[in-house]
Scaffold this active site. Structure first.
Site, PDB file in Angstrom:
ATOM      1  N   GLU A 128      96.274  51.703  89.324  1.00  0.00           N
ATOM      2  CA  GLU A 128      95.460  52.514  88.405  1.00  0.00           C
ATOM      3  C   GLU A 128      94.425  53.319  89.182  1.00  0.00           C
ATOM      4  O   GLU A 128      93.995  52.903  90.249  1.00  0.00           O
ATOM      5  CB  GLU A 128      94.672  51.599  87.451  1.00  0.00           C
ATOM      6  CG  GLU A 128      95.532  50.743  86.571  1.00  0.00           C
ATOM      7  CD  GLU A 128      94.697  49.701  85.807  1.00  0.00           C
ATOM      8  OE1 GLU A 128      93.453  49.848  85.734  1.00  0.00           O
ATOM      9  OE2 GLU A 128      95.303  48.752  85.311  1.00  0.00           O
TER      10      GLU A 128
ATOM     11  N   LYS B 282      90.852  54.291  90.262  1.00  0.00           N
ATOM     12  CA  LYS B 282      89.568  53.580  90.250  1.00  0.00           C
ATOM     13  C   LYS B 282      88.504  54.591  89.859  1.00  0.00           C
ATOM     14  O   LYS B 282      88.100  55.440  90.664  1.00  0.00           O
ATOM     15  CB  LYS B 282      89.280  52.977  91.620  1.00  0.00           C
ATOM     16  CG  LYS B 282      88.014  52.142  91.642  1.00  0.00           C
ATOM     17  CD  LYS B 282      87.888  51.412  92.966  1.00  0.00           C
ATOM     18  CE  LYS B 282      86.674  50.503  93.026  1.00  0.00           C
ATOM     19  NZ  LYS B 282      85.433  51.111  92.604  1.00  0.00           N
TER      20      LYS B 282
ATOM     21  N   ASP C 197      85.170  56.402  89.039  1.00  0.00           N
ATOM     22  CA  ASP C 197      83.852  56.297  89.652  1.00  0.00           C
ATOM     23  C   ASP C 197      82.777  56.447  88.579  1.00  0.00           C
ATOM     24  O   ASP C 197      82.229  57.513  88.357  1.00  0.00           O
ATOM     25  CB  ASP C 197      83.710  57.392  90.720  1.00  0.00           C
ATOM     26  CG  ASP C 197      82.581  57.088  91.671  1.00  0.00           C
ATOM     27  OD1 ASP C 197      82.028  55.965  91.606  1.00  0.00           O
ATOM     28  OD2 ASP C 197      82.246  57.963  92.478  1.00  0.00           O
TER      29      ASP C 197
ATOM     30  N   LYS D 103      89.794  51.924  98.586  1.00  0.00           N
ATOM     31  CA  LYS D 103      88.796  53.012  98.560  1.00  0.00           C
ATOM     32  C   LYS D 103      89.328  54.216  99.314  1.00  0.00           C
ATOM     33  O   LYS D 103      89.737  54.078 100.471  1.00  0.00           O
ATOM     34  CB  LYS D 103      87.510  52.542  99.239  1.00  0.00           C
ATOM     35  CG  LYS D 103      86.750  51.502  98.436  1.00  0.00           C
ATOM     36  CD  LYS D 103      85.833  52.171  97.430  1.00  0.00           C
ATOM     37  CE  LYS D 103      84.959  51.161  96.748  1.00  0.00           C
ATOM     38  NZ  LYS D 103      83.588  51.192  96.995  1.00  0.00           N
TER      39      LYS D 103
ATOM     40  N   CYS E 200      59.714  84.898 109.926  1.00  0.00           N
ATOM     41  CA  CYS E 200      60.539  85.192 108.750  1.00  0.00           C
ATOM     42  C   CYS E 200      61.601  86.217 109.152  1.00  0.00           C
ATOM     43  O   CYS E 200      61.269  87.265 109.724  1.00  0.00           O
ATOM     44  CB  CYS E 200      59.676  85.741 107.626  1.00  0.00           C
ATOM     45  SG  CYS E 200      60.655  86.366 106.238  1.00  0.00           S
TER      46      CYS E 200
ATOM     47  N   CYS F  46      60.524  89.626 107.053  1.00  0.00           N
ATOM     48  CA  CYS F  46      59.261  90.363 107.243  1.00  0.00           C
ATOM     49  C   CYS F  46      58.572  90.024 108.566  1.00  0.00           C
ATOM     50  O   CYS F  46      57.499  90.553 108.851  1.00  0.00           O
ATOM     51  CB  CYS F  46      58.317  90.125 106.073  1.00  0.00           C
ATOM     52  SG  CYS F  46      57.640  88.459 106.039  1.00  0.00           S
TER      53      CYS F  46
ATOM     54  N   CYS G 195      56.309  89.399 101.259  1.00  0.00           N
ATOM     55  CA  CYS G 195      57.622  89.419 101.914  1.00  0.00           C
ATOM     56  C   CYS G 195      58.658  90.012 100.954  1.00  0.00           C
ATOM     57  O   CYS G 195      58.818  89.524  99.830  1.00  0.00           O
ATOM     58  CB  CYS G 195      58.024  88.003 102.313  1.00  0.00           C
ATOM     59  SG  CYS G 195      59.731  87.912 102.918  1.00  0.00           S
TER      60      CYS G 195
HETATM   61  S1  IVH Z   1      89.521  46.151  87.254  1.00  0.00           S
HETATM   62  C1  IVH Z   1      87.574  41.866  87.925  1.00  0.00           C
HETATM   63  N1  IVH Z   1      90.244  48.633  87.064  1.00  0.00           N
HETATM   64  O1  IVH Z   1      85.498  49.194  90.036  1.00  0.00           O
HETATM   65  C2  IVH Z   1      87.283  43.275  88.114  1.00  0.00           C
HETATM   66  N2  IVH Z   1      88.037  48.174  87.808  1.00  0.00           N
HETATM   67  O2  IVH Z   1      84.803  47.963  92.588  1.00  0.00           O
HETATM   68  C3  IVH Z   1      88.006  44.059  87.095  1.00  0.00           C
HETATM   69  N3  IVH Z   1      86.689  50.163  88.243  1.00  0.00           N
HETATM   70  O3  IVH Z   1      83.332  46.792  88.724  1.00  0.00           O
HETATM   71  C4  IVH Z   1      87.927  45.473  87.400  1.00  0.00           C
HETATM   72  N4  IVH Z   1      88.232  51.629  87.707  1.00  0.00           N
HETATM   73  O4  IVH Z   1      83.622  48.905  87.381  1.00  0.00           O
HETATM   74  C5  IVH Z   1      89.253  47.799  87.389  1.00  0.00           C
HETATM   75  N5  IVH Z   1      91.035  50.804  86.805  1.00  0.00           N
HETATM   76  C6  IVH Z   1      90.047  49.951  87.132  1.00  0.00           C
HETATM   77  C7  IVH Z   1      88.767  50.408  87.548  1.00  0.00           C
HETATM   78  C8  IVH Z   1      87.790  49.478  87.889  1.00  0.00           C
HETATM   79  C9  IVH Z   1      86.987  51.470  88.113  1.00  0.00           C
HETATM   80  C10 IVH Z   1      85.386  49.651  88.723  1.00  0.00           C
HETATM   81  C11 IVH Z   1      84.843  48.486  87.935  1.00  0.00           C
HETATM   82  C12 IVH Z   1      84.575  47.407  88.954  1.00  0.00           C
HETATM   83  C13 IVH Z   1      84.540  48.182  90.221  1.00  0.00           C
HETATM   84  C14 IVH Z   1      84.921  47.278  91.377  1.00  0.00           C
END
Ligand code: IVH
Length: 669
Positions: free
Chosen positions: A114, A116, A118, A311, A405, A408, A428
């Protein structure tokens, strides 16, 4: 046919609007036009007003509450909200898979990959399919009750669809999409407020607003990815499908794959598509698809063993630094910009990047001719990270920051504790031009036609040194400017005439006093009533005004201490500009002075005529409902502007009310 009872009609409208929100915000497949949505929303609001006994806090009309909270109540999570372990490269993902094999024994290990997101982790609770509670993660054990703010999140369904368990606990991420983030930073720049570094910070600030109307303005969004309690679903892929079926927003693209090698490919693909997504992600999450085995694998102190976050590295590019340009801003700040060999970065072509200030260049030893690393920082303008010293040929030239500057030639000064060098010369030409460009800008005096070419020519010829000089220009003089004919000159004069009708708040903002953005200008004028009174206010008085801190007070005070600035204000007043706050309805001022009015729907008169009459009555007619809109004039039908007005707390009025305010004697253009 008998008309349905009001109760039935209210219920039907609520259902229809919930569905319309889902189709618009979650499924991106609208079923109602703006006008249709608007008509139903208004019908519902009117019926609800007549039937307070049928009040429902989860009605589509109740997304934004008027109440301001004192503080957030603590919420103890039923089970702790864990975090994730991180993987930085392919080997760490393979090691993660091996560990699972050791714990669970041999057998197939399918994964779900999935995005992640932000943003900020939130826990959501639905009871009987209705949104009951939303909390931040906090320390994982106890979070804060942010239910009111979460209700303003348009893709959070207030009522779930289909077969829903009695109590359901979910986890997801609140975030801000790129489009909103960029627009928000543009608004903040215009207001002289500090910019947000990234969408995550902007979302965090929004979620923690005690006033949900402010939270609503941030237009936060949501993705949900976990069922914490309430339903036993054996696979993560089915969890995501079920969440979507309940009408909850699920981040796409996600994929279900059969082993870790395929998961690694999916992670890479996601990384490549990162720039094309409308929302910010900082990695991918790899989850064992089989949730019973996932639980069996257990947990470390802070994270499940069967899930891991990959990451993505920050997006960087390398290119050659060809030159360093130095420019002078309105406040005299002299800032260096890198001119680089154009290169693609995060989906855009980059040819300029920020170098911040002299210290930055010196500390990182950045030289002209270096190969430099650049990256997207606040995502607005990229920045130089530093030189790649291994690639130096010896031909690179250290940069000597100018001590004068560039425009000027006045020696630059640097205030103690400040990073910026400034040109102290009030005359200026670069500062003058930047100051004039600010004066005529949209948020200030909004003067059409006065662009950089016209103002540049006027400053270069010495004819215009400050804003007051603009108001002494004649048709004949304007016609002598390059590419300005008789008609353009007339338009410029009309633009000057229009500027004379602008409210004093905008004039004050246009003066470009340090720290005085649009909002502060309004606060100062609301408190003092005129530029003359403002000039007389001492620092203590200024600092007692709401929204005005000691730094702003000192800056305003210093500005008015300068005799040249006082004379400028007098000359602007003599040129016919408003230097007092206009309080409608005072006979001397126009009936709609100070109002900024957006229009929606079909009015009883043609819209162009309405706009003309409103302007003639002193109002500023706006394209859309913005931060400073004071009224929304709404006719039949109309669009989402009505909703925006509700979110921003802007009052909605009908044409008859404004006609009455303009009065029989209102000037007809
Ligand atoms: S699963 C047990 N799925 O990433 C932890 N987390 O670095 C369950 N996050 O605190 C999290 N997208 O806030 C999960 N598709 C995703 C996510 C996700 C963003 C965040 C979440 C977590 C942090 C961990």
């Amino acid at each position: 046919m008998t008309p349905p009872s009001d109760r039935e009609r209210i219920e039907a409208l609520r259902r229809e609007l919930h569905e319309a929100d889902l189709r618009y915000y979650v499924l991106d497949d609208p079923v109602l036009s703006d006008a249709e949505y608007d008509a139903r929303y208004r019908e519902l609001a009117a019926l609800e007003a007549r039937h307070p006994e049928l009040f429902d806090p989860l009605s589509p009309t109740q997304r934004v509450s008027g109440a301001v909270a004192e503080a957030f109540a603590p919420v103890e999570h039923t089970t702790p909200l864990l975090s994730l372990a991180n993987a930085m490269d392919r080997e760490e993902l393979v090691a993660f898979d091996r560990r699972l094999e050791e714990i669970l024994g041999p057998g197939p290990r399918g994964y779900v990959v999935e995005p992640k997101i932000d943003g900020l982790s939130v826990a959501l609770r639905y009871e009987g399919g209705r949104f009951a509670l939303g909390a931040t993660r906090g320390d994982g054990r106890v979070g804060e009750d942010v239910t009111a703010n979460l209700k303003t999140v348009r893709d959070l369904p207030l009522v779930l669809r289909g077969d829903v368990p009695g109590a359901l606990e979910l986890r997801g991420e609140v975030y801000m999409d790129w489009k909103r983030f960029r627009a928000l930073n543009r608004e903040r720049e215009a207001e002289g407020e500090p910019l947000f570094m990234n969408p995550r910070n902007a979302a965090a600030g929004g979620l923690r607003q005690l006033d949900s109307r402010i939270a609503a303005q941030r237009r936060l969004r949501l993705f949900v990815y976990e069922v914490r309690a309430g339903a036993e679903i054996p696979r993560q892929a089915d969890v995501l499908r079920q969440l979507a079926a309940w009408g909850l927003p699920v981040a796409r693209p996600w994929s279900a794959v059969e082993d870790i090698e395929a998961a690694i490919r999916a992670v890479q693909e996601l990384g490549e598509r990162r720039d094309t997504l409308a929302y910010p992600i900082d990695g991918a999450v790899v989850k064992l698809d089989d949730l019973a085995r996932s639980r069996a694998a257990g947990f470390t102190a802070k994270a499940p063993r069967a899930q891991i976050a990959f990451k993505f590295p920050a997006e960087e590019a390398r290119t050659r630094l060809e030159a360093i340009e130095v420019s002078v801003g309105r406040t005299g700040a002299v800032t260096p910009t890198a001119v680089v060999d154009p290169v693609r970065l995060a989906g855009t072509r980059v040819s300029r990047a920020s170098l911040h200030n002299a210290d930055f260049i010196a500390e990182r030893d950045i030289r002209v001719g270096d190969v430099v690393r650049i990256r997207k920082a606040g995502e607005v303008i990229p920045e130089v990270v530093g030189p790649v010293k291994e690639l130096r040929t010896g031909q690179e030239l250290p940069f000597v920051f100018p001590d004068r500057c560039p425009v000027c030639q006045t020696p630059l000064v640097r205030a103690p504790g400040e990073a910026a060098h400034r040109c102290p010369n009030p005359d200026c030409p670069a500062k003058r031009l930047e100051g004039l460009l600010h004066f005529v800008s949209r948020g200030a005096m909004d003067m059409n036609g006065f662009g950089p070419a016209v103002l540049g020519a006027l400053v270069a010829s010495g004819r215009v040194n400050d804003p007051a000089d603009l108001f002494t220009l004649t048709q004949q003089e304007l016609e002598t400017l390059p590419r300005i004919g008789e008609k353009s000159a007339r338009n410029l004069l009309a633009s000057l005439a229009a500027a004379r009708t602008r409210p004093v708040e905008r004039l004050l903002f246009g003066l470009g006093i340090r720290y005085v953005g649009e909002r502060v200008a309004s606060a100062l004028m609301a408190a003092t009533g005129s530029l003359a009174a403002l000039a007389e206010a001492d620092e203590a008085r200024l600092a007692s005004i709401p929204d005005v801190g000691p730094q702003i007070a000192a800056s305003v005070n210093a500005w008015f201490q300068d005799p040249g600035n006082r004379r400028l204000v007098e000359r602007l007043a003599a040129a016919g500009l408003a230097t007092e706050r206009q309080q409608a309805p005072r006979p001397a001022s126009l009936p709609l002075s100070g109002e900024r009015i957006a229009i929606t729907g079909t009015l009883p008169v043609p819209r162009a005529e309405a706009a003309r009459r409103l302007s003639a009555a002193g109002a500023v007619v706006e394209e859309r409902v913005g931060a400073h809109t004071t009224l929304l004039l709404a006719g039949e039908g109309g669009g989402r502007k009505r909703q925006e007005a509700a979110e921003r707390g802007v009052r909605v009025v009908g044409w008859p009310e404004l006609e009455a305010r303009m009065g029989a004697g209102a000037p007809e253009p």
